[in-house]
Motif scaffolding. Structure first.
Motif, PDB file in Angstrom:
ATOM      1  N   HIS A 112      13.899  -1.157  -1.282  1.00  0.00           N
ATOM      2  CA  HIS A 112      14.790  -1.495  -0.082  1.00  0.00           C
ATOM      3  C   HIS A 112      16.242  -2.054  -0.928  1.00  0.00           C
ATOM      4  CE1 HIS A 112      16.608  -3.499   3.095  1.00  0.00           C
ATOM      5  NE2 HIS A 112      16.842  -4.512   2.456  1.00  0.00           N
ATOM      6  N   CYS A 126      10.495 -10.382   2.222  1.00  0.00           N
ATOM      7  CA  CYS A 126       9.519  -9.653   2.456  1.00  0.00           C
ATOM      8  C   CYS A 126       8.603 -10.280   3.767  1.00  0.00           C
ATOM      9  CB  CYS A 126       8.694  -9.054   1.329  1.00  0.00           C
ATOM     10  SG  CYS A 126       9.269  -8.283  -0.053  1.00  0.00           S
ATOM     11  N   GLU A 137       5.064  -3.164   0.605  1.00  0.00           N
ATOM     12  CA  GLU A 137       6.008  -4.206   0.292  1.00  0.00           C
ATOM     13  C   GLU A 137       5.801  -5.637   0.241  1.00  0.00           C
ATOM     14  OE1 GLU A 137       9.917  -4.379   2.726  1.00  0.00           O
ATOM     15  OE2 GLU A 137      10.296  -2.808   1.162  1.00  0.00           O
ATOM     16  N   SER A 138       4.705  -5.638   1.337  1.00  0.00           N
ATOM     17  CA  SER A 138       4.117  -7.100   1.379  1.00  0.00           C
ATOM     18  C   SER A 138       3.168  -7.353   0.283  1.00  0.00           C
ATOM     19  CB  SER A 138       3.460  -7.285   2.675  1.00  0.00           C
ATOM     20  OG  SER A 138       2.051  -6.423   2.955  1.00  0.00           O
ATOM     21  N   GLU A 152       5.394  -0.254   4.417  1.00  0.00           N
ATOM     22  CA  GLU A 152       5.532  -1.780   4.902  1.00  0.00           C
ATOM     23  C   GLU A 152       4.416  -2.761   4.305  1.00  0.00           C
ATOM     24  OE1 GLU A 152       7.914   0.794   7.355  1.00  0.00           O
ATOM     25  OE2 GLU A 152       5.721   0.771   6.822  1.00  0.00           O
ATOM     26  N   LEU A 206      10.926 -10.716  -2.693  1.00  0.00           N
ATOM     27  CA  LEU A 206      10.188  -9.974  -3.298  1.00  0.00           C
ATOM     28  C   LEU A 206       9.849 -10.487  -4.919  1.00  0.00           C
ATOM     29  CD1 LEU A 206       9.101  -6.828  -3.599  1.00  0.00           C
ATOM     30  CD2 LEU A 206      11.351  -6.275  -4.521  1.00  0.00           C
TER      31      LEU A 206
END
Length: 296
Positions: free
Chosen positions: A165, A100, A71-72, A68, A106
């Motif tokens: 994702h 995100c 991803e950020s 997580e 993203l």
């Protein structure tokens, strides 16, 4: 010429490797007399989920960060890499262009020059994706219909790529074709059936050479049969461990000989609206000629 990142985006098994092969052939044909390319030397750019590429863009190691957290961070990494480029760069991505957390999409408009999205009839994707993942057709169709589906979702093990994702096939397509980026949508079927026109559009969008002779030569250099023969003889480093072969058939309409009626119905139930938008189904939700081999 617009400098920066151009995303080569697609759901897996939709023609991304073929696209990258064409780009590589177009960029290198003037320096070689060979009639094909080396599939294990497709130096068109990094994949967006590359852990090392992201780490370089961020200037930090990612080993202790959760999926997580990574991803950020990804949008920031792309934004920095994009800002440093002085010419176009072509990078593969299989992620959906999803939101995100609080950082937006993203792949945002300020972190790239544009995106080329390759889409393929989900009937044929389901078959190739099953082979790619080493699962049954029903399992593949189920994955394609799952809204929270992700590649490399288990982050307990270190991998060269981070979690990607995907969402459902429909989610994935919509996340790209409805985003705010400059985008060219290319259908796999048109890449096959209208190669010169389609790949000329690709060349123009990506600011590559688009004269007819160059495009024709590049198309010939990356013909599917040539790529498959190379894999059969030398292997392909991008082939997943669970897959018997990366280059399987590459044809339009293989679903006719492979999918059951119930499997076709399930795919239409799951993805009918998006299939209709892309021309795979007509206004009455009937399968269009685009989905069939050209000799039918």
């Amino acid at each position: 010429m617009s400098a920066g990142i151009y995303w080569l985006a697609s759901y897996p098994k939709s023609g991304n490797t073929w696209l990258r092969s064409f780009i590589f052939a177009l960029q290198n044909q003037s320096t070689t007399d060979v009639t094909t390319i080396d599939i294990n030397q497709l130096h068109t750019g990094a994949i967006a989920s590359s852990r090392s590429w992201l780490a370089n863009g961020l200037g930090v190691e990612l080993g202790l960060h959760s999926a997580e957290q990574i991803e950020s961070y990804r949008s920031d990494a792309y934004r920095f890499i994009h800002s440093q480029l002085t010419e176009p760069a072509y990078h593969k991505i299989h992620d959906a262009n999803h939101m995100c957390a609080s950082v937006g999409h993203l792949c945002s408009p300020d972190a790239c020059a544009g995106a080329l999205y390759v889409v393929r009839n989900p009937f044929d994707v389901a078959i190739s994706f099953a082979n790619h993942m080493g699962v049954s057709l029903d399992k593949s169709i189920g994955m394609m219909g799952t809204s929270d589906f992700a590649l490399l979702a288990d982050n307990k093990k270190y991998r060269p790529q981070v979690r990607q994702h995907m969402g459902s096939w429909s989610d994935h397509v919509s996340s790209w074709i409805d985003c705010d980026l400059p985008i060219l949508v290319v259908r796999y079927e048109d890449m096959q059936n209208h190669s010169l026109v389609c790949f000329t559009q690709v060349s123009q969008f990506l600011h590559l050479s688009d004269d007819e002779n160059s495009v024709k030569k590049a198309i010939a250099m990356c013909h599917f049969d040539k790529l498959k023969k190379q894999e059969d003889k030398h292997g392909f480093k991008e082939r997943p461990v669970k897959s018997k072969a990366f280059f399987r058939k590459g044809i339009v309409g293989d679903w006719q000989n492979t999918l059951s009626l119930s499997q076709v119905d399930r795919l239409i139930t799951d993805h009918g609206y998006v299939m209709q938008r892309l021309g795979y189904l007509d206004d009455n939700m009937q399968i269009t000629p685009l989905c069939y081999p050209t000799n039918i």
